[in-house]
Design a protein around this motif. Structure first.
Motif, PDB file in Angstrom:
ATOM      1  N   ALA B  92      44.713  33.086  47.427  1.00 49.04           N
ATOM      2  CA  ALA B  92      44.601  33.772  46.137  1.00 49.04           C
ATOM      3  C   ALA B  92      43.558  34.881  46.182  1.00 49.04           C
ATOM      4  N   ARG B  93      42.496  34.655  46.942  1.00 46.11           N
ATOM      5  CA  ARG B  93      41.440  35.669  47.057  1.00 46.11           C
ATOM      6  C   ARG B  93      41.989  36.926  47.733  1.00 46.11           C
ATOM      7  N   TRP B  94      42.794  36.687  48.783  1.00 47.53           N
ATOM      8  CA  TRP B  94      43.396  37.810  49.506  1.00 47.53           C
ATOM      9  C   TRP B  94      44.254  38.656  48.549  1.00 47.53           C
ATOM     10  N   ALA B  95      44.965  37.994  47.621  1.00 51.35           N
ATOM     11  CA  ALA B  95      45.866  38.718  46.716  1.00 51.35           C
ATOM     12  C   ALA B  95      45.202  39.073  45.391  1.00 51.35           C
ATOM     13  N   ARG B  96      43.936  38.752  45.242  1.00 54.15           N
ATOM     14  CA  ARG B  96      43.206  38.959  43.977  1.00 54.15           C
ATOM     15  C   ARG B  96      43.988  38.343  42.818  1.00 54.15           C
ATOM     16  N   TRP B  97      44.228  37.062  42.950  1.00 50.58           N
ATOM     17  CA  TRP B  97      45.060  36.320  41.999  1.00 50.58           C
ATOM     18  C   TRP B  97      44.252  35.128  41.522  1.00 50.58           C
ATOM     19  N   GLU B  98      44.393  34.773  40.260  1.00 45.09           N
ATOM     20  CA  GLU B  98      43.501  33.743  39.716  1.00 45.09           C
ATOM     21  C   GLU B  98      44.080  32.339  39.646  1.00 45.09           C
ATOM     22  N   ARG B  99      45.380  32.196  39.889  1.00 45.41           N
ATOM     23  CA  ARG B  99      45.980  30.867  39.697  1.00 45.41           C
ATOM     24  C   ARG B  99      45.774  29.986  40.933  1.00 45.41           C
ATOM     25  N   GLY B 176      56.429  41.067  38.066  1.00 48.22           N
ATOM     26  CA  GLY B 176      55.336  42.037  37.969  1.00 48.22           C
ATOM     27  C   GLY B 176      54.963  42.397  36.551  1.00 48.22           C
ATOM     28  N   GLY B 177      54.141  43.460  36.434  1.00 45.57           N
ATOM     29  CA  GLY B 177      53.754  44.006  35.140  1.00 45.57           C
ATOM     30  C   GLY B 177      53.227  42.967  34.183  1.00 45.57           C
ATOM     31  N   GLN B 178      53.897  42.859  33.034  1.00 45.24           N
ATOM     32  CA  GLN B 178      53.444  41.987  31.971  1.00 45.24           C
ATOM     33  C   GLN B 178      53.463  40.522  32.407  1.00 45.24           C
ATOM     34  N   ALA B 179      54.542  40.146  33.098  1.00 44.36           N
ATOM     35  CA  ALA B 179      54.650  38.749  33.519  1.00 44.36           C
ATOM     36  C   ALA B 179      53.526  38.387  34.463  1.00 44.36           C
ATOM     37  N   ALA B 180      53.207  39.303  35.401  1.00 42.05           N
ATOM     38  CA  ALA B 180      52.130  39.040  36.355  1.00 42.05           C
ATOM     39  C   ALA B 180      50.797  38.935  35.634  1.00 42.05           C
ATOM     40  N   SER B 181      50.653  39.763  34.600  1.00 49.13           N
ATOM     41  CA  SER B 181      49.415  39.728  33.841  1.00 49.13           C
ATOM     42  C   SER B 181      49.261  38.392  33.128  1.00 49.13           C
ATOM     43  N   ARG B 182      50.384  37.902  32.553  1.00 47.56           N
ATOM     44  CA  ARG B 182      50.343  36.598  31.880  1.00 47.56           C
ATOM     45  C   ARG B 182      50.026  35.484  32.863  1.00 47.56           C
ATOM     46  N   SER B 183      50.467  35.665  34.124  1.00 47.73           N
ATOM     47  CA  SER B 183      50.253  34.597  35.098  1.00 47.73           C
ATOM     48  C   SER B 183      48.836  34.601  35.655  1.00 47.73           C
ATOM     49  N   GLY B 184      47.999  35.490  35.194  1.00 52.78           N
ATOM     50  CA  GLY B 184      46.585  35.412  35.545  1.00 52.78           C
ATOM     51  C   GLY B 184      46.129  36.342  36.628  1.00 52.78           C
ATOM     52  N   CYS B 185      46.882  37.415  36.904  1.00 53.12           N
ATOM     53  CA  CYS B 185      46.469  38.348  37.949  1.00 53.12           C
ATOM     54  C   CYS B 185      45.231  39.131  37.512  1.00 53.12           C
ATOM     55  N   VAL B 186      44.372  39.413  38.467  1.00 53.12           N
ATOM     56  CA  VAL B 186      43.199  40.229  38.190  1.00 53.12           C
ATOM     57  C   VAL B 186      43.569  41.673  38.458  1.00 53.12           C
ATOM     58  N   ARG B 187      43.390  42.540  37.477  1.00 50.58           N
ATOM     59  CA  ARG B 187      43.784  43.938  37.689  1.00 50.58           C
ATOM     60  C   ARG B 187      42.625  44.749  38.229  1.00 50.58           C
TER      61      ARG B 187
END
Lengths: 39, 187
Positions: B92-99, B176-187
Motif C-alpha cells: 500500500a505504501r508503494w501505491a500511496r493507498w490507505e486501505r 479510478g477517480g471518484q471510486a478510488a477516492s472513496r476507497s481511501g486513496c491518498v491524492r
C-alpha cells in the motif's frame, strides 16, 4: 492515479499467483497419497 | 506452535527470521514491495511437498519428508498471519493507498489461515495414526487420504477467498477517480 491502477493489476495477478501456489501445495499432497497407494 | 518449530529444525526458523527483518525494514522503506512479495513466495515454497520419492538405501523417507513439509506449512501460515499487516503496508505504501488493513485481511490473512489450518488438520490426523499402531495399513491410508482431501478443500477455499478479496479491492481502483477516492486513496 496510474500507480493505483497498476496496484489493481498487481493485486489481481498477485492473488492469482498466491491461489495457484496454494493449489500447487494441495496437488503435491494428493501426489503423496497416489505414491503411497502405488507402493 | 513452539513444539512444531522445534521439531521442524533450523530451516523452520529461516522464514520467521527473514520475515522479521523484512517486517522491520518494511516499516521505513519505500522499496519494500519486492521483499514483501519474496516473503509470500518463500512461504508458499516451503509449504509445498516436492512431490518426489525420497528413497534411501535402507528405507523410504518420502512420508517423513512430507510430514516435515506439513510442519513447515504451519510455520509459514503462522508467519503470514503475523506479517499480514507489514506485507500489506509495504504494498500500500508503494501505491500511496490507505486501505492497508483491508488488503491485509482480504488477501494475506486467508492465505495464512488456509496454510495453518491445512497443516494443523494434517498434524492432528498424523498424531492420531501414530498413536494407534494396531490400525491396518489400508485403514491408515484411507484416513490419511480423507484428511488430505479435507485439507486440500481448505486450501482451495482460502485461495478463492484471497482472489475474491483482491477483486473486491481492485475494482474501485480500476474504476479510478471518484471510486478510488472513496476507497481511501491518498491524492
Amino acid at each position: 492515479m496510474p500507480r493505483q491502477r497498476l496496484l489493481a493489476v498487481l493485486l489481481l495477478l498477485g492473488s492469482l499467483a498466491l491461489a495457484a501456489g496454494m493449489l500447487r501445495v494441495a496437488w503435491r499432497d494428493h501426489a503423496l497419497i497416489d505414491y503411497l497407494e502405488s507402493r | 506452535m513452539i513444539e512444531a518449530l522445534l521439531q521442524a529444525g533450523p530451516a523452520a526458523w529461516l522464514l520467521p527470521a527473514c520475515a522479521l527483518v523484512v517486517a522491520v525494514a518494511l516499516r521505513w522503506t519505500s522499496w519494500a514491495l519486492i521483499p514483501a512479495l519474496l516473503v509470500l513466495a518463500a512461504a508458499l515454497q516451503v509449504a509445498g511437498f516436492d512431490g518426489q520419492p525420497h528413497l534411501t538405501e535402507k528405507f523410504d523417507a518420502t512420508t517423513l519428508v512430507w510430514i516435515r513439509t506439513v510442519i513447515l506449512r504451519g510455520v509459514a501460515g503462522a508467519s503470514l498471519l503475523l506479517l499480514a499487516f507489514p506485507l500489506a503496508n509495504a504494498v500500500a505504501r508503494w501505491a500511496r493507498w490507505e486501505r492497508r488493513w483491508a488488503l491485509a485481511s482480504y488477501v494475506v490473512v486467508p492465505v495464512g489461515l488456509g496454510l495453518l489450518a491445512s497443516s494443523l488438520a494434517l498434524q492432528h490426523t498424523l498424531r492420531a495414526l501414530l498413536q494407534d499402531p494396531d490400525l491396518p495399513g489400508e485403514a491408515r491410508l484411507a484416513a490419511l487420504r480423507a484428511m488430505v482431501r479435507a485439507a486440500n478443500l481448505v486450501l482451495a477455499v482460502s485461495a478463492g477467498a484471497s482472489v475474491a478479496g483482491a477483486i473486491r479491492l481492485a475494482v474501485p481502483l480500476v474504476r479510478g477517480g471518484q471510486a478510488a477516492s472513496r476507497s481511501g486513496c491518498v491524492r
